[in-house]
Design a protein around this motif. Sequence first.
Motif, PDB file in Angstrom:
ATOM      1  N   VAL A 159       0.863  -1.177   0.000  1.00  7.87           N
ATOM      2  CA  VAL A 159       0.000   0.000   0.000  1.00  7.87           C
ATOM      3  C   VAL A 159       0.900   1.227   0.000  1.00  7.87           C
ATOM      4  O   VAL A 159       1.842   1.304   0.804  1.00  7.87           O
ATOM      5  N   TRP A 160       0.623   2.175  -0.886  1.00  5.98           N
ATOM      6  CA  TRP A 160       1.517   3.315  -0.992  1.00  5.98           C
ATOM      7  C   TRP A 160       0.741   4.588  -1.312  1.00  5.98           C
ATOM      8  O   TRP A 160      -0.436   4.549  -1.709  1.00  5.98           O
ATOM      9  N   LEU A 161       1.405   5.729  -1.090  1.00  6.75           N
ATOM     10  CA  LEU A 161       0.801   7.031  -1.348  1.00  6.75           C
ATOM     11  C   LEU A 161       1.901   8.051  -1.584  1.00  6.75           C
ATOM     12  O   LEU A 161       3.082   7.780  -1.357  1.00  6.75           O
ATOM     13  N   ARG A 162       1.489   9.221  -2.031  1.00  5.70           N
ATOM     14  CA  ARG A 162       2.409  10.350  -2.207  1.00  5.70           C
ATOM     15  C   ARG A 162       1.965  11.504  -1.309  1.00  5.70           C
ATOM     16  O   ARG A 162       0.769  11.729  -1.124  1.00  5.70           O
ATOM     17  N   THR A 163       2.925  12.236  -0.784  1.00  6.83           N
ATOM     18  CA  THR A 163       2.640  13.472  -0.073  1.00  6.83           C
ATOM     19  C   THR A 163       3.777  14.447  -0.369  1.00  6.83           C
ATOM     20  O   THR A 163       4.783  14.076  -0.971  1.00  6.83           O
ATOM     21  N   SER A 164       3.610  15.700   0.038  1.00  7.03           N
ATOM     22  CA  SER A 164       4.622  16.702  -0.283  1.00  7.03           C
ATOM     23  C   SER A 164       4.558  17.846   0.717  1.00  7.03           C
ATOM     24  O   SER A 164       3.663  17.918   1.565  1.00  7.03           O
ATOM     25  N   THR A 165       5.496  18.767   0.567  1.00  2.00           N
ATOM     26  CA  THR A 165       5.535  19.948   1.432  1.00  2.00           C
ATOM     27  C   THR A 165       4.420  20.933   1.116  1.00  2.00           C
ATOM     28  O   THR A 165       4.255  21.919   1.836  1.00  2.00           O
ATOM     29  N   LEU A 166       3.645  20.681   0.065  1.00  2.00           N
ATOM     30  CA  LEU A 166       2.456  21.494  -0.165  1.00  2.00           C
ATOM     31  C   LEU A 166       1.318  21.087   0.751  1.00  2.00           C
ATOM     32  O   LEU A 166       0.359  21.840   0.904  1.00  2.00           O
ATOM     33  N   ASP A 167       1.425  19.897   1.337  1.00  2.00           N
ATOM     34  CA  ASP A 167       0.464  19.498   2.351  1.00  2.00           C
ATOM     35  C   ASP A 167       0.798  20.199   3.660  1.00  2.00           C
ATOM     36  O   ASP A 167       1.759  20.960   3.754  1.00  2.00           O
TER      37      ASP A 167
END
Length: 220
Positions: A159-167
Amino acid sequence: MSRTGAAGTTASPPLEVPAVTEWVMEMRDPADLRPAPLPPVEMAFTLARVPSPDLNRALYAAVGARVCWTDRFTWSHDDWRAWVERPELGTWIVMAEGTVAGFFEIEAQPSGDTEIHLVGLTPAFVGRGHGGYLVEQCVRRAWRRGRLWAEHTGPATRVWLRTSTLDHPNALANYRRRGFKVSAERTGPKLVPDPRLAPWPLPHDPRTAARTDEEEELIP
């Protein structure tokens, strides 16, 4: 030409944010999932059995505009319909106190990969102790791929996802609390459309507004 929202907010052109760090996070064993504290009120999770591009588009704007979910703002209705009308994609609607509290999208991909594309709360429920449980229940359903939905794809192995410093600044730590680990990281410029192109005006442009430790989290 710029666009103006219903209350007269004028949206600016896309802004290049010079240094956006993006992370890929993954979980390779369902036993790695760490439970979250129970929310203050009961939350109900319902799989959307009838694909609805209009519903997904509305939830995308309601949940994501304040944290720079803008990548799909250019999608046409046909784009949205093609996205949601696939058996590999599952959309869950989250209810609390008789109100839509959030949603998540999960996609069954080849070789057992299962991506959490979107997960978040509507603004009325942000900062009220619902977010950790929301992520936990999302991940539990991701691991049940092949049983709850996408029956033809077989079981999940990752199971995987993406996140970033815009969050929100705490997003990375929040996912780690549920048991995710960083598998890849990159930093570079990113062109971000104006989130105020949502169907209603936002109080400020989240691409440029200063964020503080006291700001409420999208996913606590």
